[in-house]
Design a protein around this motif. Structure first.
Motif, mmCIF file in Angstrom:
data_model
loop_
_atom_site.group_PDB
_atom_site.id
_atom_site.type_symbol
_atom_site.label_atom_id
_atom_site.label_comp_id
_atom_site.label_asym_id
_atom_site.label_seq_id
_atom_site.Cartn_x
_atom_site.Cartn_y
_atom_site.Cartn_z
ATOM 1 N N ILE A 1 0.832 -1.205 0.000
ATOM 2 C CA ILE A 1 0.000 0.000 0.000
ATOM 3 C C ILE A 1 0.864 1.252 0.000
ATOM 4 O O ILE A 1 0.618 2.198 -0.741
ATOM 5 C CB ILE A 1 -0.931 -0.004 1.233
ATOM 6 C CG1 ILE A 1 -1.857 -1.220 1.172
ATOM 7 C CG2 ILE A 1 -1.730 1.301 1.315
ATOM 8 C CD1 ILE A 1 -2.610 -1.473 2.459
ATOM 9 N N GLN A 2 1.892 1.254 0.827
ATOM 10 C CA GLN A 2 2.807 2.388 0.891
ATOM 11 C C GLN A 2 4.122 1.955 1.532
ATOM 12 O O GLN A 2 4.201 0.908 2.189
ATOM 13 C CB GLN A 2 2.208 3.552 1.684
ATOM 14 C CG GLN A 2 1.961 3.245 3.157
ATOM 15 C CD GLN A 2 1.576 4.475 3.967
ATOM 16 O OE1 GLN A 2 2.067 5.583 3.728
ATOM 17 N NE2 GLN A 2 0.680 4.294 4.933
ATOM 18 N N THR A 3 5.155 2.774 1.323
ATOM 19 C CA THR A 3 6.464 2.536 1.937
ATOM 20 C C THR A 3 6.912 3.799 2.654
ATOM 21 O O THR A 3 6.849 4.894 2.091
ATOM 22 C CB THR A 3 7.520 2.162 0.879
ATOM 23 O OG1 THR A 3 7.060 1.044 0.125
ATOM 24 C CG2 THR A 3 8.846 1.811 1.541
ATOM 25 N N LEU A 4 7.346 3.653 3.890
ATOM 26 C CA LEU A 4 7.900 4.758 4.662
ATOM 27 C C LEU A 4 9.416 4.584 4.722
ATOM 28 O O LEU A 4 9.902 3.492 5.008
ATOM 29 C CB LEU A 4 7.319 4.784 6.080
ATOM 30 C CG LEU A 4 5.798 4.668 6.225
ATOM 31 C CD1 LEU A 4 5.401 4.769 7.694
ATOM 32 C CD2 LEU A 4 5.076 5.716 5.394
ATOM 33 N N HIS A 5 10.155 5.669 4.473
ATOM 34 C CA HIS A 5 11.613 5.592 4.403
ATOM 35 C C HIS A 5 12.293 6.451 5.465
ATOM 36 O O HIS A 5 11.786 7.508 5.843
ATOM 37 C CB HIS A 5 12.110 6.093 3.031
ATOM 38 C CG HIS A 5 11.753 5.222 1.880
ATOM 39 N ND1 HIS A 5 12.648 4.357 1.291
ATOM 40 C CD2 HIS A 5 10.588 5.100 1.179
ATOM 41 C CE1 HIS A 5 12.055 3.742 0.271
ATOM 42 N NE2 HIS A 5 10.811 4.167 0.197
ATOM 43 N N ASP A 6 13.457 5.986 5.885
ATOM 44 C CA ASP A 6 14.408 6.770 6.667
ATOM 45 C C ASP A 6 15.764 6.621 5.960
ATOM 46 O O ASP A 6 16.622 5.853 6.382
ATOM 47 C CB ASP A 6 14.485 6.265 8.106
ATOM 48 C CG ASP A 6 15.412 7.112 8.979
ATOM 49 O OD1 ASP A 6 15.795 8.210 8.533
ATOM 50 O OD2 ASP A 6 15.753 6.658 10.095
ATOM 51 N N PRO A 7 15.975 7.371 4.868
ATOM 52 C CA PRO A 7 17.135 7.138 3.992
ATOM 53 C C PRO A 7 18.487 7.290 4.675
ATOM 54 O O PRO A 7 19.431 6.565 4.365
ATOM 55 C CB PRO A 7 16.962 8.192 2.883
ATOM 56 C CG PRO A 7 15.528 8.577 2.932
ATOM 57 C CD PRO A 7 15.124 8.447 4.359
ATOM 58 N N GLU A 8 18.603 8.243 5.597
ATOM 59 C CA GLU A 8 19.887 8.520 6.233
ATOM 60 C C GLU A 8 20.016 7.912 7.629
ATOM 61 O O GLU A 8 20.979 8.168 8.335
ATOM 62 C CB GLU A 8 20.105 10.044 6.330
ATOM 63 C CG GLU A 8 20.074 10.759 4.988
ATOM 64 C CD GLU A 8 21.122 10.224 4.041
ATOM 65 O OE1 GLU A 8 22.241 9.922 4.516
ATOM 66 O OE2 GLU A 8 20.844 10.101 2.834
ATOM 67 N N GLY A 9 19.029 7.114 8.018
ATOM 68 C CA GLY A 9 19.093 6.506 9.342
ATOM 69 C C GLY A 9 19.002 7.521 10.462
ATOM 70 O O GLY A 9 19.612 7.351 11.522
ATOM 71 N N GLN A 10 18.226 8.585 10.262
ATOM 72 C CA GLN A 10 18.094 9.623 11.285
ATOM 73 C C GLN A 10 17.303 9.151 12.500
ATOM 74 O O GLN A 10 17.570 9.559 13.625
ATOM 75 C CB GLN A 10 17.411 10.858 10.671
ATOM 76 C CG GLN A 10 18.235 11.550 9.608
ATOM 77 C CD GLN A 10 17.456 12.657 8.922
ATOM 78 O OE1 GLN A 10 16.873 12.480 7.856
ATOM 79 N NE2 GLN A 10 17.444 13.829 9.541
#
Length: 411
Positions: A367-376
């Protein structure tokens, strides 16, 4: 010019040529030791390197095989990168892998030091902001264990049923804690299964409370050596069914490749189980053990938990890069490396800071994807538990904090 002068001149030229040849020869003689030393050093280095690699290969703790079936999933469409999982709060805790919320706003989780803890709400009602209360000490005296390397347990998956907290522990097996009294009862010891479980990982319980589905990652390596499982590439994980009434144990599905999280779908006809090192998630028939559906993901999937909307959050980390695809084809390389470096170093090599959380439905559609690209906000993302206040509690298998996303993820 006289003949005598010509002869003298020719004599001088011959002498010059002779001197030049002598100087060149002396130069070569002077350079030869240096060149020989360089060649010898290079040859010795090659020999030593080769011997070290050969020793690493033949003394490796793993018997690596080619890793097949990898499917590259690009970060586009429903997987496109965003920042929805990058902002929130952190609570310092040693590697809270899995989180369960009680009806009173209390959170329960297991830690890397073996403890199971309860995180109370703050005085003003904020979930996850109050005192941290110990439920267990982390050590179960006299219990059968999968490894004594740490000297304590490692609680992983947790689920709450009324006043009973069920825990799968990678060291001690499967147990239940009566929360009012904090008394603990072991339900499944690692050697209750044949062959014994070395790495019990996660579980789910049917609605009637009678049947438990458990993953055992490996019958060979315990959790302290978990990187060996990934580097070896073998598929020896099992999905095990446990009858709480008869205490009977049956293998529903074997041959899984690092079988990890466990989540029953609503009608309990199928159980969702990721194969972490193959970057895929399976929908497995609970009666036949047949895989009915496969979902390929761009990262290694870990735990799965249902939310109050009837969909599921699948946590993941470590993208499928060209380097991983390359070494997957060469078991000799992986076996050699595993024989030369410790599990902790091997884990560092494989780490990727980009965390992702996938919302899927029962049919396996993203349905959707949530990202934390920089590992914050995340590190080693292991689970997403949607809380009653709209935030998501984010577990980690090797980070030093429990994270809470902001509510903006839903916008």
């Amino acid at each position: 010019m006289s003949e005598t002068n010509v002869r003298k001149r020719r004599g001088r030229e011959n002498d010059d040529d002779s001197n030049l040849k002598n100087e060149t020869l002396e130069g070569h003689l002077q350079d030869s030791p240096s060149n020989s030393s360089f060649i010898m050093t290079a040859l010795l280095t090659v020999v030593i390197f080769t011997l070290v690699c050969v020793n690493g290969y033949y003394n490796s703790p793993i018997k690596a095989v080619e890793i097949e079936g990898l499917v590259k999933v690009n970060l586009e469409g429903v997987f496109v990168v965003n920042q929805k999982l990058s902002k929130g709060k952190k609570l310092p805790l040693p590697s809270p892998e899995s989180i369960a919320e009680g009806g009173d706003g209390k959170l329960y989780t297991g830690l890397a030091d073996g403890r199971v803890v309860c995180i109370h709400p703050s005085n003003d009602g904020e979930i996850g902001a109050g005192k941290v209360e110990n439920i267990t000490t982390g050590v179960i005296e006299g219990a059968v264990n999968t490894s004594d390397a740490w000297g304590h347990g490692r609680p992983l998956g947790v689920r709450l049923r009324n006043q009973s907290l069920y825990v799968i522990d990678a060291i001690y097996g499967f147990y239940v804690i009566d929360l009012p009294t904090k008394s603990l009862k072991i339900l499944i010891e690692p050697d209750d299964v044949t062959p014994p479980m070395k790495f019990p990982d996660d579980f789910d319980i049917t609605a009637d409370g009678r049947t438990v589905y458990i993953t055992d990652v490996s019958p060979k390596f315990a959790m302290p050596q978990l990187t060996y499982i990934g580097y070896e590439g073998t598929c020896t994980s099992r999905l095990i069914k446990y009858d709480m009434l008869t205490q009977k144990l049956d293998v529903v599905k074997d041959g899984l490749c690092f079988g990890n999280g466990v989540q029953l779908i609503d009608d309990e006809s199928m159980v969702i189980v990721p194969e972490t090192t193959r970057y895929r998630v399976n929908w497995i028939d609970t009666k036949t053990g047949e895989i009915k559906h496969v979902l390929h993901l761009p990262v290694m999937p870990d735990n799965i938990r249902k939310n109050n909307r009837g969909t599921y959050w699948i946590a993941g980390k470590t993208q499928l890069t060209w380097l991983f695809e390359f070494v997957a084809k060469y078991p000799v390389f992986r076996q050699t490396v595993a024989g030369l470096f410790s599990p902790d170093i091997l884990m560092t090599i494989a780490e990727d800071k980009h965390g992702m959380l996938f919302e899927v439905n029962s049919a396996g559609e993203v349905i959707q994807t949530l990202h934390d690209p920089e590992g914050q906000l995340t590190h080693g993302l292991s689970q997403g538990t949607e809380l009653s206040d709209g935030r998501i509690a984010l577990g980690t298998f090797n980070g030093n904090f429990l994270s809470f996303s902001n509510t903006e993820w839903s916008l």
